[in-house]
Design a protein around this motif. Structure first.
Motif, short mmCIF file in Angstrom:
data_model
loop_
_atom_site.label_atom_id
_atom_site.label_comp_id
_atom_site.label_asym_id
_atom_site.label_seq_id
_atom_site.Cartn_x
_atom_site.Cartn_y
_atom_site.Cartn_z
N UNK A 76 10.28 -14.89 -9.62
CA UNK A 76 8.89 -14.41 -9.68
C UNK A 76 8.22 -14.53 -8.30
N UNK A 77 8.43 -15.65 -7.63
CA UNK A 77 7.85 -15.83 -6.30
C UNK A 77 8.45 -14.85 -5.31
N UNK A 78 9.75 -14.62 -5.41
CA UNK A 78 10.40 -13.65 -4.53
C UNK A 78 9.85 -12.26 -4.75
N UNK A 79 9.78 -11.84 -6.03
CA UNK A 79 9.27 -10.50 -6.34
C UNK A 79 7.82 -10.32 -5.93
N UNK A 80 7.00 -11.33 -6.17
CA UNK A 80 5.59 -11.24 -5.81
C UNK A 80 5.42 -11.12 -4.30
N UNK A 81 6.21 -11.88 -3.55
CA UNK A 81 6.10 -11.85 -2.09
C UNK A 81 6.47 -10.48 -1.54
N UNK A 82 7.62 -9.95 -1.95
CA UNK A 82 8.05 -8.67 -1.41
C UNK A 82 7.18 -7.52 -1.92
N UNK A 83 6.63 -7.64 -3.13
CA UNK A 83 5.69 -6.62 -3.60
C UNK A 83 4.44 -6.62 -2.73
N UNK A 84 3.93 -7.81 -2.41
CA UNK A 84 2.76 -7.89 -1.53
C UNK A 84 3.08 -7.39 -0.14
N UNK A 85 4.28 -7.68 0.37
CA UNK A 85 4.66 -7.17 1.68
C UNK A 85 4.59 -5.64 1.72
N UNK A 86 5.17 -5.00 0.71
CA UNK A 86 5.16 -3.54 0.66
C UNK A 86 3.76 -2.97 0.46
N UNK A 87 2.99 -3.61 -0.41
CA UNK A 87 1.64 -3.12 -0.72
C UNK A 87 0.72 -3.21 0.50
N UNK A 88 0.61 -4.40 1.09
CA UNK A 88 -0.33 -4.60 2.18
C UNK A 88 0.13 -3.87 3.43
N UNK A 89 1.44 -3.83 3.68
CA UNK A 89 1.94 -3.18 4.89
C UNK A 89 1.62 -1.69 4.89
N UNK A 90 1.64 -1.04 3.72
CA UNK A 90 1.43 0.40 3.66
C UNK A 90 0.03 0.81 3.24
N UNK A 91 -0.77 -0.12 2.74
CA UNK A 91 -2.06 0.27 2.18
C UNK A 91 -3.01 0.75 3.29
N UNK A 92 -2.93 0.18 4.49
CA UNK A 92 -3.81 0.61 5.57
C UNK A 92 -3.47 2.02 6.03
#
Length: 511
Positions: A76-92
């Motif tokens: 869960x921690x792994x999935x949450x981290x990489x999901x946040x990486x993808x989300x925040x990196x591309x949201x801007x």
């Protein structure tokens, strides 16, 4: 010569020593039966202890329950981290595109925003994997990348000058491209292969969600103005280092963790032996000599040998998919316009479309939604596309582009059947997003799972760098496709609009 005394006991063992002066035979008495029996018993006990150590210990139900809970928590921690990486990196990236109309004067072509938002990311993806040598220092790169991203958005929000805003957009774009490269490379450091695959799947899902979140975020913030809205968005990159340092489990956390075989993809070869990344950026020491390790760096020839097999299998399909996809989004979709539906003819559409200008944002919403779900396919448990079928999304995308060009130019159902035309375009745009998302997540998933080519001396550090380089070298294919599409999309849109005007449909000319 000395003669041994005769004895009534059984003859003893004899050791003969030859000497030039004399021939001496020395008797060595045998061990007593009692001592021999004790030695045999001790030998058997030693063997039983060794067997007990070699045999796996049977785990109790409580131990199994604890191990299961630990594995689920780490996943869960792994999935949450990489999901946040993808989300925040591309949201801007999405926020800047959504705010394009507000960032530049009305007389400035909006294509310049798209170019500044794409080209620096392409430079990062093309240059960084080939220029970088040696071990990747993830902590330093993520920290520097975050500073660059925040700085870019602050420049956009602070200055009213067009050139300064374009500079800020370029900084944020470069940061986004380098960030995507970094997190894809980071996924290869996890073991077993199922964990590495999950990392890519969650990261791809996060990048898909960025389209929806970014567009929605700017819809909320735009009422505050560029200075406040973009300024508030500049704090988003800070989530990435927080997730990296506080949430993301280290690769070593999974090395001895029992992972269910259900997570494994049997059709994919197992990665090379796991090599944990260092916990710090300090110089590594050899475990045996405690001296600095021999530096390992891939040469230009090594990188070319690694990238050459990837060109046709992974890069070309991804490049074609993104070229066709963004040609549709930027060149064809703006011309897929119809009269505003009336409640009498199309009750449902009349509640969605209130103006001719509502069509293009609707197509983008449909596209972003389907991209999100398709990029989440691995995370949702769908099997990955077989390696030999990776070109299929590109072929389907070509068919979609052809049909949409025909629909825009001549109208397949005629201008009087807006309902049928709307349904056709809706389905094709949905399929476009599905193909694009599936191509992205499956290409990077397959590269992540590929078996590494280990050097002749079996150097695990070299094997790790090969895996990192291979997945990093793929990234420029999608950005190159987007850039190429932006070049051909402008004349495509103009030509389709002229064709529509030639048959009397003047809607696109009125925008």
């Amino acid at each position: 010569m000395l003669q041994p005394r005769h004895s009534q006991r059984s003859p003893p063992e004899e050791l003969e020593l030859d000497d030039a002066a004399t021939d001496i035979r020395i008797r060595i008495p045998q061990a007593s039966p009692h001592l021999q029996e004790e030695e045999d018993i001790m030998h058997e006990e030693d063997e039983r202890e060794e067997d007990a150590l070699l045999q796996p210990q049977s785990a109790t139900p409580a131990d199994l329950s604890v191990a299961f809970i630990d594995s689920r928590r780490l996943l869960f921690k792994l999935g949450s981290s990489f999901f946040l990486f993808g989300l925040i990196n591309n949201v801007l990236y999405v926020v800047i595109l959504s705010a394009a109309l507000d960032l530049v004067p009305h007389s400035t072509p909006k294509g310049i925003i798209a170019f500044c938002n794409i080209f620096p990311a392409l430079v990062a993806k093309v240059g960084w994997p080939y220029i970088l040598k040696g071990r990747i220092r993830y902590a330093r790169r993520i920290t520097g990348n975050t500073i660059l991203s925040v700085l870019g958005m602050v420049v956009v929000a602070t200055f009213d000058s067009l050139y300064m805003r374009l500079l800020g957009i370029c900084l944020a774009s470069f940061s986004s491209g380098l960030g995507e490269l970094t997190f894809l490379q980071l996924s290869t450091t996890y073991h077993p292969s199922s964990i590495a695959g999950d990392s890519v799947g969650y990261f791809a899902a996060g990048t898909g969600a960025a389209g929806l979140v970014g567009a929605s975020l700017w819809w909320i913030l735009r009422s505050l103005g560029v200075r406040v809205g973009v300024g508030l968005s500049s704090v988003l990159p800070l989530v990435i280092p927080l997730a990296y340092y506080l949430v993301l489990p280290p690769p070593t956390a999974f090395s001895n963790l029992p992972i269910s075989s259900a997570y494994e993809d049997d059709s994919i070869p197992i990665n090379a032996p796991y090599t944990p990344i260092p916990t710090s950026d300090d110089t590594e020491l050899d475990e045996r000599t405690m001296e600095p390790k021999r530096s390992v760096a891939l040469s230009g020839r090594d990188k070319w040998v690694l990238v050459k097999p990837l060109l046709m299998v992974y890069m070309l399909p991804l490049f074609i998919v993104y070229t066709l996809e963004y040609t549709i989004n930027q060149g064809v979709a703006p011309t897929l316009l119809y009269p505003v539906p009336s409640p009498e003819k199309n009750w449902f559409l009349s509640h969605i479309i209130h103006s001719v200008r509502d069509y293009y944002p609707l197509w983008q919403l449909v596209y972003q939604t389907t991209v999100f779900f398709s990029r989440s396919s691995i995370t949702l448990g769908m099997p990955p596309i077989p390696r030999r079928l990776l070109p299929v999304p590109a072929a389907v995308q070509a068919v979609i582009l052809t049909i949409l060009i025909i629909e825009s130019a001549v109208g397949i159902f005629g201008d009087e059947n807006e309902g049928l035309s709307f349904t056709l375009v809706f389905l094709l745009i949905s399929l476009e997003g599905i193909c694009g998302g599936l191509a992205y997540v499956n290409v990077f998933y397959r590269v992540n799972q590929e078996e590494s080519t280990i050097s002749a001396d079996g150097d695990p550090e070299r094997a790790k760098q090969e895996r990192e380089f291979k997945i990093g070298s793929i990234g420029f294919a999608d950005s190159m496709g987007i850039l190429f599409a932006s070049i051909i999309a402008v004349p495509t849109e103009v030509q389709l609009c002229n064709i529509q005007a030639g048959r009397g449909k003047m809607i696109c000319k009125g925008l």
